[in-house]
Design an enzyme around this catalytic site. Structure first.
Site, mmCIF file in Angstrom:
data_model
loop_
_atom_site.group_PDB
_atom_site.id
_atom_site.type_symbol
_atom_site.label_atom_id
_atom_site.label_comp_id
_atom_site.label_asym_id
_atom_site.label_seq_id
_atom_site.Cartn_x
_atom_site.Cartn_y
_atom_site.Cartn_z
ATOM 1 N N CYS A 154 0.833 -1.198 0.000
ATOM 2 C CA CYS A 154 0.000 0.000 0.000
ATOM 3 C C CYS A 154 0.873 1.256 0.000
ATOM 4 O O CYS A 154 0.671 2.182 -0.784
ATOM 5 C CB CYS A 154 -0.934 -0.025 1.210
ATOM 6 S SG CYS A 154 -2.196 1.245 1.206
ATOM 7 N N CYS A 155 1.887 1.295 0.886
ATOM 8 C CA CYS A 155 2.808 2.448 0.920
ATOM 9 C C CYS A 155 3.592 2.549 -0.387
ATOM 10 O O CYS A 155 3.874 3.659 -0.858
ATOM 11 C CB CYS A 155 3.779 2.324 2.091
ATOM 12 S SG CYS A 155 3.131 2.849 3.682
ATOM 13 N N CYS B 168 -1.737 8.595 7.174
ATOM 14 C CA CYS B 168 -3.032 8.229 6.618
ATOM 15 C C CYS B 168 -4.005 7.842 7.736
ATOM 16 O O CYS B 168 -3.593 7.365 8.797
ATOM 17 C CB CYS B 168 -2.874 7.042 5.673
ATOM 18 S SG CYS B 168 -1.812 7.363 4.259
ATOM 19 N N CYS C 141 -3.766 4.268 9.340
ATOM 20 C CA CYS C 141 -2.499 3.819 9.926
ATOM 21 C C CYS C 141 -1.950 4.793 10.960
ATOM 22 O O CYS C 141 -0.767 4.721 11.300
ATOM 23 C CB CYS C 141 -1.470 3.613 8.822
ATOM 24 S SG CYS C 141 -2.041 2.505 7.529
ATOM 25 N N CYS D 150 7.341 4.488 6.059
ATOM 26 C CA CYS D 150 6.558 4.136 4.871
ATOM 27 C C CYS D 150 7.458 3.847 3.673
ATOM 28 O O CYS D 150 6.980 3.423 2.627
ATOM 29 C CB CYS D 150 5.586 5.250 4.538
ATOM 30 S SG CYS D 150 6.321 6.873 4.505
HETATM 31 S S1 SF4 Z 1 0.307 4.749 5.597
HETATM 32 FE FE1 SF4 Z 1 -1.269 3.117 5.495
HETATM 33 S S2 SF4 Z 1 -2.924 3.857 4.136
HETATM 34 FE FE2 SF4 Z 1 -1.108 5.199 3.875
HETATM 35 S S3 SF4 Z 1 -0.071 4.390 2.110
HETATM 36 FE FE3 SF4 Z 1 0.908 3.408 3.904
HETATM 37 S S4 SF4 Z 1 -0.250 1.499 4.355
HETATM 38 FE FE4 SF4 Z 1 -1.450 2.751 2.867
#
Ligand code: SF4
Length: 225
Positions: free
Chosen positions: A114-115, A197, A200, A219
């Site tokens: 996701c990151c 985010c 998280c 991240c």
């Molecule tokens: S902080 Fe969480 S929601 Fe944001 S990009 Fe990374 S995993 Fe995804």
């Protein structure tokens, strides 16, 4: 091309430079191929104010993950209004496109991916073509940031990276913000020392509220400090 800070700035004690001096050096050498990475946290409130006083045409960019807090979008708008700047936006796929490719709630099933999609990829785009970037990293935020230099060659992204607030403490940041009545992210008033985010980020000191309950601490944007 040099990648040695002693060659870039001969005779300069980089560690002794103040935050405005670090920004001045970066502007002098790299503007307009220079940009401030802005995540709309308290550190960027300070850096925006200093940088735009030095160079009103300075560039600023943000990574919009599409899952930022409403308070973050609020301060984003407030900053653009106060300084008359247009923040350059870099972003990954929409939530719908990400869900179609990887399933819903990728932040829960695979936060590293996701990151990678929402932050690391867009950061690469943002830095492409730049010769320098500026971040709000401070050494006391976490052990992974304890060695952050004020100016150094960023090997991974192949450009110069400045951390003008590297030796600032929390209190220094707040004193500057309050003295100049700067717009800041109101989540800080609710116990969020570090803000990312929605899925998280929890309230907490330092970076303890980021990916709380997991081993993940960064991240991927600043793995090399
Ligand atoms: S902080 Fe969480 S929601 Fe944001 S990009 Fe990374 S995993 Fe995804």
């Amino acid at each position: 091309m040099t990648t040695d800070v002693a060659t870039l700035l001969p005779g300069t004690d980089v560690e002794a430079l103040t935050a405005p001096e670090v920004l001045g050096v970066m502007v002098e050498h790299f503007h307009p191929s220079l940009s401030l990475a802005c995540s709309f946290q308290k550190e960027e409130a300070v850096l925006l104010d200093m940088l735009l006083a030095i160079e009103p045409g300075a560039r600023v960019f943000a990574l919009d993950t599409h899952v930022l807090f409403p308070e973050t979008y609020d301060v984003w708008r407030a900053v653009e209004k106060r300084y008359g700047v247009r923040v350059e936006v870099y972003q990954g796929p929409s939530l719908g496109r990400q869900a179609a490719a990887h399933g819903d709630a990728l932040w829960a099933s695979n936060p590293a991916l996701c990151c990678a999609i929402r932050k690391v990829g867009p950061l690469g785009e943002a830095l492409s073509g730049l010769r320098g970037w500026i971040t709000g990293m401070r050494r006391d935020q976490s052990p992974t940031r304890a060695g952050a230099p004020k100016i150094a060659w960023d090997e991974r992204h192949e450009l110069w990276k400045a951390n003008p607030l590297a030796d600032w403490r929390d209190g220094d940041v707040w004193a500057y913000i309050h003295e100049r009545e700067l717009p800041y992210n109101r989540l800080h008033d609710r116990g969020y020392a570090s803000i990312g985010c929605t899925h998280c980020t929890l309230p907490g000191d330092g970076r303890e509220g980021r990916w709380a309950g997991s081993d993940k601490t960064e991240c991927g944007l600043h793995l090399d400090a």
